[in-house]
Enzyme design. Structure first.
Site, PDB file in Angstrom:
ATOM      1  N   GLU A  99       0.815  -1.210   0.000  1.00  0.00           N
ATOM      2  CA  GLU A  99       0.000   0.000   0.000  1.00  0.00           C
ATOM      3  C   GLU A  99       0.849   1.259   0.000  1.00  0.00           C
ATOM      4  O   GLU A  99       1.974   1.269   0.524  1.00  0.00           O
ATOM      5  CB  GLU A  99      -0.950   0.021   1.190  1.00  0.00           C
ATOM      6  CG  GLU A  99      -0.258   0.151   2.534  1.00  0.00           C
ATOM      7  CD  GLU A  99      -1.252   0.317   3.666  1.00  0.00           C
ATOM      8  OE1 GLU A  99      -1.747   1.446   3.858  1.00  0.00           O
ATOM      9  OE2 GLU A  99      -1.509  -0.682   4.350  1.00  0.00           O
ATOM     10  N   ARG A 110      -2.213  10.794   7.233  1.00  0.00           N
ATOM     11  CA  ARG A 110      -2.198  10.096   5.948  1.00  0.00           C
ATOM     12  C   ARG A 110      -3.541  10.162   5.220  1.00  0.00           C
ATOM     13  O   ARG A 110      -3.600   9.872   4.032  1.00  0.00           O
ATOM     14  CB  ARG A 110      -1.803   8.633   6.150  1.00  0.00           C
ATOM     15  CG  ARG A 110      -0.357   8.471   6.567  1.00  0.00           C
ATOM     16  CD  ARG A 110       0.004   7.027   6.824  1.00  0.00           C
ATOM     17  NE  ARG A 110      -0.038   6.263   5.596  1.00  0.00           N
ATOM     18  CZ  ARG A 110      -0.282   4.960   5.549  1.00  0.00           C
ATOM     19  NH1 ARG A 110      -0.535   4.285   6.656  1.00  0.00           N
ATOM     20  NH2 ARG A 110      -0.292   4.321   4.409  1.00  0.00           N
ATOM     21  N   ARG A 114      -5.578   5.602  -0.716  1.00  0.00           N
ATOM     22  CA  ARG A 114      -4.431   4.723  -0.911  1.00  0.00           C
ATOM     23  C   ARG A 114      -4.428   4.149  -2.329  1.00  0.00           C
ATOM     24  O   ARG A 114      -5.475   3.977  -2.949  1.00  0.00           O
ATOM     25  CB  ARG A 114      -4.466   3.512   0.044  1.00  0.00           C
ATOM     26  CG  ARG A 114      -4.532   3.834   1.512  1.00  0.00           C
ATOM     27  CD  ARG A 114      -3.183   4.271   2.075  1.00  0.00           C
ATOM     28  NE  ARG A 114      -3.256   4.410   3.512  1.00  0.00           N
ATOM     29  CZ  ARG A 114      -3.740   5.472   4.149  1.00  0.00           C
ATOM     30  NH1 ARG A 114      -4.211   6.495   3.481  1.00  0.00           N
ATOM     31  NH2 ARG A 114      -3.765   5.517   5.464  1.00  0.00           N
ATOM     32  N   HIS A 129     -10.516   4.574   2.746  1.00  0.00           N
ATOM     33  CA  HIS A 129      -9.749   3.749   3.682  1.00  0.00           C
ATOM     34  C   HIS A 129     -10.187   2.291   3.663  1.00  0.00           C
ATOM     35  O   HIS A 129     -10.585   1.728   4.678  1.00  0.00           O
ATOM     36  CB  HIS A 129      -9.797   4.330   5.102  1.00  0.00           C
ATOM     37  CG  HIS A 129      -8.635   3.890   5.938  1.00  0.00           C
ATOM     38  ND1 HIS A 129      -8.726   2.899   6.866  1.00  0.00           N
ATOM     39  CD2 HIS A 129      -7.348   4.299   5.954  1.00  0.00           C
ATOM     40  CE1 HIS A 129      -7.553   2.714   7.440  1.00  0.00           C
ATOM     41  NE2 HIS A 129      -6.694   3.562   6.899  1.00  0.00           N
TER      42      HIS A 129
END
Length: 142
Positions: A99, A110, A114, A129
């Site tokens: 990831e 963050r 992703r 997420h």
């Protein structure tokens, strides 16, 4: 001053609130998170919806470029093994997926976005997420 108009107003507000909280399914569905790119038809390779590289937010395209160059990556967890606990991606052995963080403007951590890569070169994008994934395809694919 009469309290009757106030009671009528309060009853109306309560009725509107209660109507907004109920649904035929027994409860309101949670609001879907805002998406940054349109969801498209399945690619046939993973069975997941697809998103073209050009449809990704610019920060995701930047992350893809960093992955292609091998870094350097801005977050310590970038490149970490993604375990696919949610089992939304095709099942593979541990260590198959990795990831990478997609920067989210305005976030001080963050964030939720992703890119997940597979050992065979497949790429997936999530902006919530790991609740949903889309397979990233080249612009000329599909």
């Amino acid at each position: 001053m009469s309290l009757r108009p106030l009671r009528v107003l309060l009853a109306l507000v309560l009725a509107v609130l209660l109507a907004g909280c109920s649904s035929a399914g027994g409860g309101a569905a949670p609001a879907a998170p805002a998406r940054t790119a349109p969801v498209a038809a399945s690619t046939g390779t993973s069975g997941l919806p697809a998103v073209r590289v050009s449809e990704l937010p610019p920060e995701a395209r930047n992350t893809l470029a960093l992955i292609a160059r091998g870094g350097p990556f801005p977050y310590a967890r970038d490149g970490a093994v993604f375990s696919n606990f949610e089992r939304l991606l095709p099942r593979r052995e541990r260590g198959y997926y990795h990831e990478y963080t997609v920067r989210t403007p305005g976030e001080h951590d963050r964030g939720a976005r992703r890119i997940v890569t597979g050992r065979s070169g497949e790429r997936y994008y999530t902006d919530d997420h790991y609740e949903t994934f889309r397979e990233v395809v080249a612009d000329e694919d599909r």
